[in-house]
Design a protein around this motif. Structure first.
Motif, PDB file in Angstrom:
ATOM      1  N   UNK A 198       0.824  -1.227   0.000  1.00 41.71           N
ATOM      2  CA  UNK A 198       0.000   0.000   0.000  1.00 41.71           C
ATOM      3  C   UNK A 198       0.852   1.268   0.000  1.00 41.71           C
ATOM      4  N   UNK A 199       1.941   1.259   0.776  1.00 44.16           N
ATOM      5  CA  UNK A 199       2.712   2.499   0.814  1.00 44.16           C
ATOM      6  C   UNK A 199       3.440   2.743  -0.502  1.00 44.16           C
ATOM      7  N   UNK A 200       3.597   1.686  -1.304  1.00 42.83           N
ATOM      8  CA  UNK A 200       4.163   1.887  -2.633  1.00 42.83           C
ATOM      9  C   UNK A 200       3.088   2.342  -3.613  1.00 42.83           C
ATOM     10  N   UNK A 201       1.908   1.840  -3.377  1.00 44.31           N
ATOM     11  CA  UNK A 201       0.807   2.134  -4.293  1.00 44.31           C
ATOM     12  C   UNK A 201       0.395   3.591  -4.207  1.00 44.31           C
ATOM     13  N   UNK A 202       0.476   4.145  -3.022  1.00 47.06           N
ATOM     14  CA  UNK A 202      -0.060   5.481  -2.799  1.00 47.06           C
ATOM     15  C   UNK A 202       0.550   6.544  -3.724  1.00 47.06           C
ATOM     16  N   UNK A 203       1.897   6.683  -3.727  1.00 45.20           N
ATOM     17  CA  UNK A 203       2.438   7.706  -4.638  1.00 45.20           C
ATOM     18  C   UNK A 203       2.118   7.409  -6.095  1.00 45.20           C
ATOM     19  N   UNK A 204       2.110   6.126  -6.448  1.00 43.20           N
ATOM     20  CA  UNK A 204       1.811   5.778  -7.834  1.00 43.20           C
ATOM     21  C   UNK A 204       0.408   6.248  -8.206  1.00 43.20           C
ATOM     22  N   UNK A 205      -0.514   6.084  -7.248  1.00 40.65           N
ATOM     23  CA  UNK A 205      -1.890   6.483  -7.545  1.00 40.65           C
ATOM     24  C   UNK A 205      -2.000   7.990  -7.719  1.00 40.65           C
ATOM     25  N   UNK A 206      -1.224   8.733  -6.940  1.00 38.48           N
ATOM     26  CA  UNK A 206      -1.270  10.193  -7.110  1.00 38.48           C
ATOM     27  C   UNK A 206      -0.893  10.556  -8.539  1.00 38.48           C
ATOM     28  N   UNK A 207       0.219   9.978  -8.976  1.00 31.53           N
ATOM     29  CA  UNK A 207       0.649  10.255 -10.340  1.00 31.53           C
ATOM     30  C   UNK A 207      -0.424   9.840 -11.336  1.00 31.53           C
ATOM     31  N   UNK A 208      -0.960   8.644 -11.123  1.00 35.28           N
ATOM     32  CA  UNK A 208      -1.942   8.113 -12.067  1.00 35.28           C
ATOM     33  C   UNK A 208      -3.149   9.042 -12.161  1.00 35.28           C
ATOM     34  N   UNK A 209      -3.520   9.597 -11.007  1.00 28.03           N
ATOM     35  CA  UNK A 209      -4.658  10.504 -11.016  1.00 28.03           C
ATOM     36  C   UNK A 209      -4.361  11.710 -11.896  1.00 28.03           C
ATOM     37  N   UNK A 210      -3.134  12.211 -11.803  1.00 26.45           N
ATOM     38  CA  UNK A 210      -2.801  13.364 -12.635  1.00 26.45           C
ATOM     39  C   UNK A 210      -2.773  12.989 -14.108  1.00 26.45           C
ATOM     40  N   UNK A 211      -2.314  11.771 -14.395  1.00 30.07           N
ATOM     41  CA  UNK A 211      -2.286  11.337 -15.785  1.00 30.07           C
ATOM     42  C   UNK A 211      -3.700  11.360 -16.352  1.00 30.07           C
ATOM     43  N   UNK A 212      -4.619  10.884 -15.591  1.00 30.55           N
ATOM     44  CA  UNK A 212      -5.993  10.815 -16.069  1.00 30.55           C
ATOM     45  C   UNK A 212      -6.623  12.201 -16.133  1.00 30.55           C
ATOM     46  N   UNK A 213      -6.431  12.940 -15.055  1.00 29.07           N
ATOM     47  CA  UNK A 213      -7.025  14.270 -14.979  1.00 29.07           C
ATOM     48  C   UNK A 213      -6.517  15.155 -16.111  1.00 29.07           C
ATOM     49  N   UNK A 214      -5.230  15.104 -16.320  1.00 30.52           N
ATOM     50  CA  UNK A 214      -4.648  15.929 -17.374  1.00 30.52           C
ATOM     51  C   UNK A 214      -5.204  15.591 -18.739  1.00 30.52           C
ATOM     52  N   UNK A 215      -5.603  14.331 -18.923  1.00 30.40           N
ATOM     53  CA  UNK A 215      -6.161  13.960 -20.214  1.00 30.40           C
ATOM     54  C   UNK A 215      -7.610  14.360 -20.347  1.00 30.40           C
ATOM     55  N   UNK A 216      -8.348  14.252 -19.229  1.00 30.71           N
ATOM     56  CA  UNK A 216      -9.782  14.511 -19.319  1.00 30.71           C
ATOM     57  C   UNK A 216     -10.100  15.994 -19.279  1.00 30.71           C
ATOM     58  N   UNK A 217      -9.380  16.721 -18.481  1.00 25.28           N
ATOM     59  CA  UNK A 217      -9.689  18.146 -18.343  1.00 25.28           C
ATOM     60  C   UNK A 217      -8.454  18.980 -18.638  1.00 25.28           C
ATOM     61  N   UNK A 218      -7.958  18.932 -19.844  1.00 28.58           N
ATOM     62  CA  UNK A 218      -6.701  19.638 -20.124  1.00 28.58           C
ATOM     63  C   UNK A 218      -6.802  21.132 -19.877  1.00 28.58           C
ATOM     64  N   UNK A 219      -7.972  21.710 -20.001  1.00 30.24           N
ATOM     65  CA  UNK A 219      -8.062  23.160 -19.839  1.00 30.24           C
ATOM     66  C   UNK A 219      -7.678  23.592 -18.442  1.00 30.24           C
ATOM     67  N   UNK A 220      -7.954  22.732 -17.461  1.00 27.97           N
ATOM     68  CA  UNK A 220      -7.566  23.073 -16.097  1.00 27.97           C
ATOM     69  C   UNK A 220      -6.069  23.341 -16.045  1.00 27.97           C
ATOM     70  N   UNK A 221      -5.327  22.533 -16.803  1.00 29.26           N
ATOM     71  CA  UNK A 221      -3.877  22.677 -16.767  1.00 29.26           C
ATOM     72  C   UNK A 221      -3.379  23.728 -17.747  1.00 29.26           C
ATOM     73  N   UNK A 222      -4.149  23.909 -18.811  1.00 27.52           N
ATOM     74  CA  UNK A 222      -3.698  24.851 -19.832  1.00 27.52           C
ATOM     75  C   UNK A 222      -3.952  26.291 -19.413  1.00 27.52           C
ATOM     76  N   UNK A 223      -5.088  26.533 -18.758  1.00 24.18           N
ATOM     77  CA  UNK A 223      -5.508  27.908 -18.561  1.00 24.18           C
ATOM     78  C   UNK A 223      -4.492  28.756 -17.796  1.00 24.18           C
TER      79      UNK A 223
END
Lengths: 571, 119, 175, 486
Positions: free
Chosen positions: A463-488
């Motif tokens: 679990x303690x290894x999974x946690x940081x990986x999940x944070x990154x994964x969330x950003x990977x997904x978020x950045x793809x779905x809502x790019x404007x949040x990151x672009x603006x």
């Protein structure tokens, strides 16, 4: 509140604390280092939340006199270009520290070094003074060297020395260039200063390089070489694979932020300060970018060491950033900006996962894995996700940057801006295809196939290894779905950088002129310079639509410009 | 001494100086090298005195009004010679001391390893 | 300078020529003799002749100092050390012929010719000493030493102190 | 009778020098009265004397430039700051000497008076523009150093190094004097300023004489400052001499030589078309040669010797820049660079001196192993020095290089600036190697000679040097305001 100074100096303060702690208290040191890392991360988020949208100017600017006799200041400021880079830095260094938590040999020292590197990275991103930037740029060299030379693998000393000498070799000429630039600014402006915004004013009104002949080009290239080494771009990349392969796994993790300094430097220094030279050098840099994309991808195919493969894929991916910047189109430059962030996140995730693999098997050669999906399904799933993000699957974050960069390159190509037409972009597309091929091949060899005897005991993520990986994964997904949040938040600053390069003298935005803004609404006014009535608080959205100067929306057409000859001669 | 040109003194000085330099380069024994250095120093002294006596550089000014010649300029050469001699004396004391010390340590000072001009 | 008149042969010039030739030969002797004692003796001769040339330059004080300090003190010290070393290991001060010798001598001659041809022609016409004749008298030398040059004079006292302490330190038998 | 006016005397100018001489004499008397005791009294007295001298200099900072003692002694920002650097450098060397000499079993209390007098010579040399006094100062400095280099009487290496140093030093003095003779002949004066006057008169023969004199002077100073064709003595002498003496030779002696060269070139701007190409080539050879030869060394003292050669090349660039454009390029760069160089070099040698144990000395790179475990503070200091020698921010070496770059570009010496950059790149490799070895864990048994944390005085010398290297960066502006010329 001096947000930025605190942000920059906090990790350094932590490093000093760790340094004076006795060697025997390794565990406490590690805990303290992690706490400092977390605090820095949170502080960076707090800082980013202070920022206001709707301006390309620097915000939260701080300026303290340092070396008055030479016009050097301790000046910091943040804008859209650095918005996500700051976030990336604090996030990735935190993860790197968490990862080195388990390090057996002198973990305290290692964490102290990471903290110094964090200060250096943040300082380099945020400094508004060329000498200050250079200081931070160089400050990360020795800690990184030791990180690799002491804690690395078999060939660590060679790899570390290679990294050090490459980077130093590039940057020492940048130092000469910086001094030459300041002396030229003194000639043009009458006052010796290393201040970025002050020199940019001179560059914007055209007085900086008036009648200096080839000087601009020389200084541009002294910067460009240093930045290309750092990026790393095609002919200067050979430190990187060794570095990735031999460094402890935190090395690549931090390096995935560090290499952004290269492309960041182009946006921050080259385009605003050397407009004509930047435009003139575009064909060369675009060629390097296209070659880098293809070369990195082709060489990555034949790698069996996962870390080397990631290194070459980074060469390839950073090529897209260069391609975007030097297309000088709105889309391209936005793509470059977001690709920097996306690449940091997805490479960070990949490196982290490879680190988990290495920590289990003591090797990064994917031929010695195979079939471990059965034992480690979670790892396999996240790994696949990371790879898809990295190759640019639509709806994941890698797609946005690459797509925009390619769009920009095509636009520039079809406008006939450069002699090569759309060739660069077409070449680059192959890079995307190849990336999918080698990364998926690597994934297949690692996780599928026959499970060998020795891999029977392979453990899935804790679990303690999974946690940081999940944070990154969330950003990977978020950045793809809502790019404007990151672009603006980044749009106007990137636009400004582009217009500083391609605008005519007088049409260029000036960082020092707070009454100038860029219209942010899409439409005919996009990229127009807008004069706001009075000096106002930075960050209040532009209301006036009084357009004083139409901006050049399209990249310059080189073939038709009188200075095209000199641009060719430069090569 | 009227009739002897300044150049003659300088030529003798230059000759002695060159001889000294050649000696330093080709001789191996430290004592002889040291003597050649003394030869160089004496060439220097001769040059100083010749220049001091002839006042070549201040000639135009001196020819017109003799009181213009600063005493600094006239006495400078002789002073230099006195100080060179004093320095040479101290140098000899120390230098021969070093040679004695190394001799006592090794009983042999014609040292082939003492190649002065090799790194 | 004045127009270069042909150099008149005067007795002074002949005298100088004689002394200079002898001094030059002595200088060559210092370099060329294989035996250190002979080199030293040549050096003594050279110094002695130089003292005489100093007299002809009206630098009487310095001529005397030259004889007393150089010929009298320094060279005696040299000879003393040479004798001392000769006692320890015979023949060590000899040097056999060296292949580099002719090359070095040729080089020296070329160097001398080159420099002399550049420097000296312009000075051939300077034949008239302009400094006052008494400029080398002891009272003038002394006065200069204690007024204008008092700081270097004091500094030399430190230098001699260094020399004394240093040579004792280097030469004392017990450590 | 030639009348010479009795010169007016401004005692403040020579009081700092006098202070140092007197503390040397005091040390000598103590040594005579109490021979072979421990030298703590002498050390303390020397350091107090040096600090008082530093104080006497410090109160004069910012005072108007004057000359005194018949124009012999000069007070200007360059003279004051270089004297200050010399005094502080000497104090730091003395601070780490006691422990070293004890370990090395060199029982001479006379070391301290000699090094103090040597500093006197250097101080005289930097505070004058008179060639005679420059020569006398240089000889005081050098003759003490000849003795000091041979101080380790039981070691053949040390004696040989003394002999080599002595013969080449005297040889160089010959050239120097011959040069002075011709400059005197051409200008009729021993003051450096008269070179410019003589050039204005424009007598062609005088110009030839001046050029020849300048060439000879440059050869002489080139030996002293160890520029590349004249450098061969440096590594051997540095390796053979006792480490503390090496530290002193590499710093204080060079400060003096560079200052003299600085004043010389500043005065002979009119001859620049003659010396710029010559010195340019020498600078290139020195910068590249020093660094390239250092690459192959495994002995730290030799590495540092070659490194000091290359640093001499860097400083030469700054000096040339001043000589080309004396009104645009001031002495700030070499003042700062020499201060920084002195601190980092003395610090490095102090660390090297940790290798002395029981009459022997081990100075190879491997002897650094385990430094990090045994003494993190010293290891950290070493990293600071290495970073500074490379020229990495935030150390003073970086600022020194920046100032030199700036001077070089201002004076139009861009090719030399580029060569300097290339040379720094080469230097990274061997410098960082030193730091690396300090981090390597000590694999062998504890009995072998390794560098170990030394006495308190030695460690404080290291830490003071490191603090100085960092401090001159943080307090750059006050430093330049105090030392530099406006």
């Amino acid at each position: 509140m001096p947000y930025l100074s605190i942000l920059v100096l906090l990790p350094l303060f932590g490093a000093i604390l760790l340094g004076i702690m006795p060697e025997s208290r390794q565990k406490d040191g590690v805990q303290l280092g992690l706490v400092i890392g977390v605090v820095t991360f949170l502080w960076s988020i707090a800082t980013l939340m202070q920022l206001k949208a709707g301006t390309f100017h620097f915000q939260l600017v701080e300026s303290y006199p340092w070396i008055e006799s030479l016009g050097i200041k301790f000046a910091l400021g943040i804008d859209g270009i650095t918005y996500w880079l700051v976030f990336l830095t604090t996030l990735l260094t935190l993860v790197a520290m968490a990862f080195s938590h388990a390090q057996k040999v002198r973990p305290k020292t290692l964490i102290a070094l990471i903290l110094v590197v964090e200060t250096a990275l943040l300082g380099a991103f945020l400094s508004l003074d060329l000498i200050l930037f250079f200081s931070f740029f160089e400050l990360m060299l020795l800690p990184t060297y030791f990180m690799v030379a002491i804690w690395g693998g078999e060939g660590r000393r060679k790899a570390a020395a290679k990294f050090l000498i490459y980077t130093f070799a590039g940057s020492i000429f940048m130092l000469v260039g910086i001094i030459g630039l300041a002396l030229q600014a003194k000639t043009a402006g009458g006052e010796l200063t290393f201040g970025l915004t002050q020199i940019q004013v001179l560059a914007a009104n055209g007085s900086l390089w008036e009648g200096t002949g080839d000087l601009q080009k020389w200084i541009f290239w002294s910067f460009a070489i240093a930045l290309l080494v750092k990026t790393p771009s095609f002919p200067f990349h050979s430190w990187m694979p060794d570095f990735y392969a031999e460094a402890p796994i935190i090395g690549p993790m931090i390096s995935s932020v560090m290499i952004k300094l290269g492309t960041f430097g182009f946006l921050r220094f080259c385009l605003p300060l050397f407009p004509e030279a930047s435009v003139g050098a575009a064909p060369i840099l675009l060629s390097l970018a296209a070659i880098g994309i293809l070369y990195g991808a082709v060489v990555a195919i034949i790698q069996t060491d996962m870390r080397r493969m990631i290194a070459y894929s980074s060469v390839s991916h950073m090529g897209f950033v260069l391609l975007g910047i030097f297309s000088f189109t709105h889309a391209g430059i936005m793509g470059a900006g977001i690709q920097q962030f996306a690449h940091g996140i997805s490479t960070g995730l990949l490196v982290l996962l490879v680190g988990y693999l290495v920590s289990r098997k003591q090797t990064a050669d994917f031929r010695s894995f195979g079939g471990i999906k059965a034992n480690a399904p979670i790892l396999a799933a996240i790994f696949l996700f990371a790879i898809l993000g990295s190759v640019g699957l639509p709806s994941l974050n890698g797609f946005v940057g690459e797509f925009l960069a390619l769009l920009g390159a095509f636009e520039a190509g079809f406008n006939g801006s450069y002699g090569f037409g759309a060739g660069f972009a077409i070449l680059a597309v192959f890079g995307v295809v190849l990336a999918a091929a080698y990364l998926l091949y690597m994934f297949q060899r690692t996780f599928y196939g026959e499970l060998s005897e020795e891999n029977r005991t392979f453990k899935d993520l804790r679990p303690q290894e999974l946690f940081p990986a999940l944070i990154f994964a969330a950003f990977v997904l978020w950045g793809g779905l809502q790019p404007t949040v990151f672009l603006r938040p980044t749009e106007l600053s990137h636009q400004a950088a582009r217009m500083m390069a391609i605008g005519k003298p007088g049409d260029r935005p000036m960082w020092d002129d707070l009454t100038l803004e860029i219209a942010s609404k899409s439409g005919p006014n996009l990229g127009a310079l807008v004069r706001v009535e009075a000096i106002r608080e930075v960050g209040v959205p532009v209301t006036s639509n009084f357009v004083v100067q139409p901006a050049n929306l399209h990249p310059p057409v080189l073939g038709k410009k009188p200075d095209s000859k000199t641009a060719e001669a430069d090569h | 001494m009227n009739g002897v040109p300044l150049a003659a003194y300088l030529a003798l000085g230059l000759f002695m100086f060159t001889a000294g330099v050649v000696g330093v380069v080709i001789r191996r024994s430290p004592i002889v090298i040291f003597m050649c250095i003394e030869l160089m120093l004496n060439a220097v002294n001769l040059t100083f005195l010749a220049f001091a006596r002839y006042q070549f550089s201040t000639a135009p000014a001196l020819a017109q009004n003799p009181e213009l010649a600063t005493s600094n300029s006239i006495m400078g050469g002789q002073m230099m010679v006195i100080f060179v001699m004093a320095v040479a004396a101290a140098e000899v004391a120390v230098g021969l001391g070093i040679i004695m010390a190394i001799f006592r340590l090794r009983q042999n000072i014609d040292v082939d390893e003492l190649n002065l001009l090799k790194g | 300078m004045e127009t270069s008149a042909p150099l008149a042969i005067t007795p002074e010039l002949l005298l100088f020529g004689g002394i200079a030739t002898a001094a030059a030969m002595a200088a060559v002797g210092v370099v060329a003799f294989n035996n250190a004692v002979r080199s030293a003796l040549c050096l003594v001769i050279n110094f002695f002749l130089l003292a005489f040339i100093y007299f002809t330059l009206q630098a009487e004080t310095l001529g005397i100092i030259q004889i007393v300090v150089y010929t009298g003190a320094i060279m005696v010290l040299f000879l003393f050390v040479i004798m001392l070393l000769n006692l320890g290991g015979s023949g060590l001060l000899q040097q056999k012929g060296d292949k580099r010798m002719p090359v070095a001598i040729a080089l020296g001659v070329v160097l001398f010719g080159l420099i002399a041809s550049q420097l000296l022609p312009g000075l051939m016409s300077v034949t008239k000493p302009l400094a006052p004749d008494n400029f080398g008298a002891p009272q003038n030398v002394g006065r200069a030493l204690f007024t204008q040059y008092v700081i270097p004079f004091e500094a030399v006292s430190v230098l001699l102190l260094v020399g004394i302490v240093g040579s004792i330190l280097l030469a004392k038998r017990r450590i | 009778m030639l009348y010479l006016p009795v010169p007016q005397t401004e005692w403040a100018l020579i009081l700092p020098i006098l202070m140092v001489v007197l503390s040397g004499i005091f040390g000598l008397v103590v040594e005579m009265v109490h021979p072979k005791r421990d030298n703590n009294l002498i050390v303390t007295a020397s350091i107090i004397g040096l600090l008082m001298s530093a104080f006497l200099l410090a109160v004069q900072f910012g005072a108007p430039p004057i000359r005194s003692f018949g124009d012999m002694v000069l007070r200007d920002p360059l003279a004051l700051s270089m004297q200050f650097i010399i005094v502080i450098g000497t104090a730091l060397v003395i601070l780490f000497s006691e422990a070293y000499l004890r370990e090395k079993k060199i029982p001479f209390g006379e070391f301290y008076p000699l090094i103090l007098w040597s500093a006197t010579g250097a101080m005289l040399m930097v505070s004058t523009t008179n060639l005679l006094l420059i020569f006398v100062g240089l000889e005081i400095l050098s003759i003490s150093l000849y003795v000091l280099a041979g101080l380790c009487r039981t070691e053949e290496r040390s004696e040989e190094s003394a002999m080599k140093y002595f013969l080449l030093g005297a040889f160089a003095s010959g050239f120097l004097l011959y040069g002075i003779a011709f400059i005197y002949g051409a200008t009729g004066s021993l003051q450096l300023e008269s070179i410019a006057t003589a050039l204005q008169i424009g007598n062609p023969t005088g110009r030839t004489l001046l050029m020849f004199g300048l060439a000879m002077l440059l050869i002489g100073l080139g030996f002293k400052a160890s520029f590349v064709p004249f450098h061969q003595w440096t590594p051997d002498v540095y390796e053979g001499a006792p480490t503390n003496v090496t530290a002193y030779m590499a710093t204080v002696a060079k400060v003096a030589a560079f200052t003299a060269l600085f004043r010389l070139l500043g005065a002979s701007t009119g001859l620049k078309e003659f010396w710029v190409p010559v010195l340019g080539i020498i600078a290139v050879l020195t910068m590249l040669g020093g660094n390239l030869m250092a690459l192959r060394q495994t002995d730290i003292k030799r590495i540092l010797a070659y490194s000091s050669i290359s640093h001499a090349g860097y400083v030469l660039v700054a000096i040339m820049a001043h000589g080309i454009a004396p009104d645009k390029v001031g002495p700030n760069a070499i003042i700062y660079y020499m201060a920084s160089y002195t601190l980092m070099t003395i610090g490095s040698f102090a660390i090297v001196s940790l290798g002395a144990r029981n009459g022997k000395e081990s100075t190879s790179l491997h002897d650094l192993h385990g430094m990090w475990q045994r003494s993190p503070a010293v290891a950290f200091c070493l990293i600071v020095f290495v970073a500074s020698l490379i020229g990495l921010p935030p150390t003073s070496g970086f600022w020194g290089k920046t100032l030199i770059f700036s001077d070089a570009l201002t004076a139009g010496l861009t090719p030399l600036a580029v060569v300097l950059a290339v040379a720094s790149i080469i230097s990274v490799y061997y410098y960082v190697n030193i730091a690396y070895h300090a981090f390597v864990p000590d694999g062998t048994d504890a009995d072998t000679a390794r560098m170990r944390p030394g006495s308190l005085a030695l460690r404080s010398a290291c830490i003071l040097c490191a603090a100085g290297v960092i401090g001159t960066v943080i307090f750059f502006t006050p430093f330049i305001n105090a030392f530099g010329a406006k």
